[in-house]
Design a protein around this motif. Structure first.
Motif, PDB file in Angstrom:
ATOM      1  N   ARG A  16     -24.374 -68.629  40.175  1.00 34.85           N
ATOM      2  CA  ARG A  16     -25.319 -69.317  40.797  1.00 34.85           C
ATOM      3  C   ARG A  16     -27.258 -68.375  39.961  1.00 34.85           C
ATOM      4  NH1 ARG A  16     -24.130 -72.625  44.632  1.00 34.85           N
ATOM      5  NH2 ARG A  16     -21.381 -72.557  45.675  1.00 34.85           N
ATOM      6  N   VAL A  17     -27.761 -69.431  40.508  1.00 40.27           N
ATOM      7  CA  VAL A  17     -29.350 -69.071  39.972  1.00 40.27           C
ATOM      8  C   VAL A  17     -30.048 -69.663  41.286  1.00 40.27           C
ATOM      9  CG1 VAL A  17     -31.127 -69.213  38.360  1.00 40.27           C
ATOM     10  CG2 VAL A  17     -28.323 -68.893  37.672  1.00 40.27           C
ATOM     11  N   ASN A  18     -30.833 -69.271  41.628  1.00 43.78           N
ATOM     12  CA  ASN A  18     -31.969 -69.712  42.473  1.00 43.78           C
ATOM     13  C   ASN A  18     -33.582 -69.764  41.613  1.00 43.78           C
ATOM     14  OD1 ASN A  18     -33.751 -70.228  44.787  1.00 43.78           O
ATOM     15  ND2 ASN A  18     -32.878 -68.266  45.975  1.00 43.78           N
ATOM     16  N   LEU A  25     -38.239 -62.952  43.077  1.00 40.44           N
ATOM     17  CA  LEU A  25     -37.199 -63.223  42.259  1.00 40.44           C
ATOM     18  C   LEU A  25     -37.783 -63.451  40.679  1.00 40.44           C
ATOM     19  CD1 LEU A  25     -35.521 -66.346  43.592  1.00 40.44           C
ATOM     20  CD2 LEU A  25     -34.805 -63.434  43.597  1.00 40.44           C
ATOM     21  N   ARG A 116     -32.467 -62.948  39.902  1.00 44.51           N
ATOM     22  CA  ARG A 116     -32.330 -65.327  40.125  1.00 44.51           C
ATOM     23  C   ARG A 116     -30.779 -65.401  39.849  1.00 44.51           C
ATOM     24  NH1 ARG A 116     -36.599 -67.845  41.590  1.00 44.51           N
ATOM     25  NH2 ARG A 116     -38.663 -67.698  40.100  1.00 44.51           N
ATOM     26  N   ASP A 119     -27.329 -65.401  43.318  1.00 39.04           N
ATOM     27  CA  ASP A 119     -27.347 -65.676  44.915  1.00 39.04           C
ATOM     28  C   ASP A 119     -26.908 -66.338  44.927  1.00 39.04           C
ATOM     29  OD1 ASP A 119     -28.830 -66.635  46.865  1.00 39.04           O
ATOM     30  OD2 ASP A 119     -31.196 -65.682  46.074  1.00 39.04           O
ATOM     31  N   GLY A 122     -28.156 -69.571  45.582  1.00 38.83           N
ATOM     32  CA  GLY A 122     -28.500 -70.730  44.484  1.00 38.83           C
ATOM     33  C   GLY A 122     -27.913 -71.685  43.598  1.00 38.83           C
TER      34      GLY A 122
END
Length: 238
Positions: A16-18, A25, A116, A119, A122
């Motif tokens: 996952r990426v936020n 971030l 990032r 998370d 994310g």
């Protein structure tokens, strides 16, 4: 530190990426790289200044977001207050990766050590079927735009140097509370020299697609007034 690896569904299906704009971030920066093909979008919000690499002398362009290191006046908590986010900032934590074989296509890489990444709040990079998520597709598109822009930027900067269109720029700013800020070490396009170019030079710049980005960079300087107003509000409101 950074740890770049090619993105693939087998290894990163659940990663996952936020993408939210937040200081922690990586968005708390006073400037970021921009390229001539996005000047039209950048100039609506940010002053565009130029800077030389002190080691190579090569030029690059910057979208200015503050007056001092670690200051982004377009970041309000987790809210991005501009209508546009420059490509070089929006693509994090992704980047273009290439192998040593020039015939192989470029790949989307990700920095696994970027804040990032991982998370739990994310967005996944792939769905359960292994198809790229909209976030990954957008990142891939932006990476392509930036890659094309970087490849074309060299000719634009060569044209600026060839016609000696840049001049040093420094700005001393006195804020409403009496404190001072200063921008130094930058360059901008000399409007007078640009206007005085001979017809043949203007035609060449227009033919090569350089004239419009030059005008966009000049137009962007009107955003200094807004940047200063944002600085004063930030200092006043704390």
């Amino acid at each position: 530190m950074s740890r770049h690896v090619p993105v693939n569904a087998a290894d990163h299906r659940d990663l996952r990426v936020n993408p939210a704009p937040r200081a922690d971030l990586g968005d708390q920066v006073m400037s970021c790289l921009t390229v001539p093909i996005e000047f039209r979008r950048v100039q609506n919000e940010f002053p565009i200044l130029f800077q030389r690499n002190p080691e190579t002398g090569r030029l690059h362009a910057l979208a200015m977001m503050g007056f001092e290191e670690g200051e982004n006046l377009f970041l309000d908590g987790d809210r991005w207050t501009a209508r546009y986010r420059p490509l070089a900032l929006a693509i994090a934590p992704f980047r273009i990766g290439r192998s040593s074989n020039p015939d192989e296509p470029a790949q989307v890489h990700i920095d696994l050590d970027h804040p990032r990444v991982g998370d739990p709040e994310g967005v996944r990079l792939f769905d359960d079927s292994g198809l790229a998520s909209p976030l990954l597709e957008r990142a891939s598109d932006m990476l392509h735009q930036l890659d094309v822009g970087l490849a074309a930027a060299g000719d634009f900067y060569d044209a600026l140097d060839r016609y000696e269109l840049l001049e040093p720029f420094a700005l001393d700013v006195t804020l409403d509370d009496g404190s001072e800020s200063r921008l130094v070490g930058y360059q901008l396009i000399n409007e007078e020299k640009l206007q005085e170019l001979e017809a043949g030079a203007v035609a060449e710049l227009h033919r090569d697609g350089h004239l419009m980005p030059m005008f966009m960079a000049l137009a962007s300087l009107s955003n200094m007034t807004d940047l200063l107003a944002r600085k004063n509000r930030r200092e006043r409101d704390g």
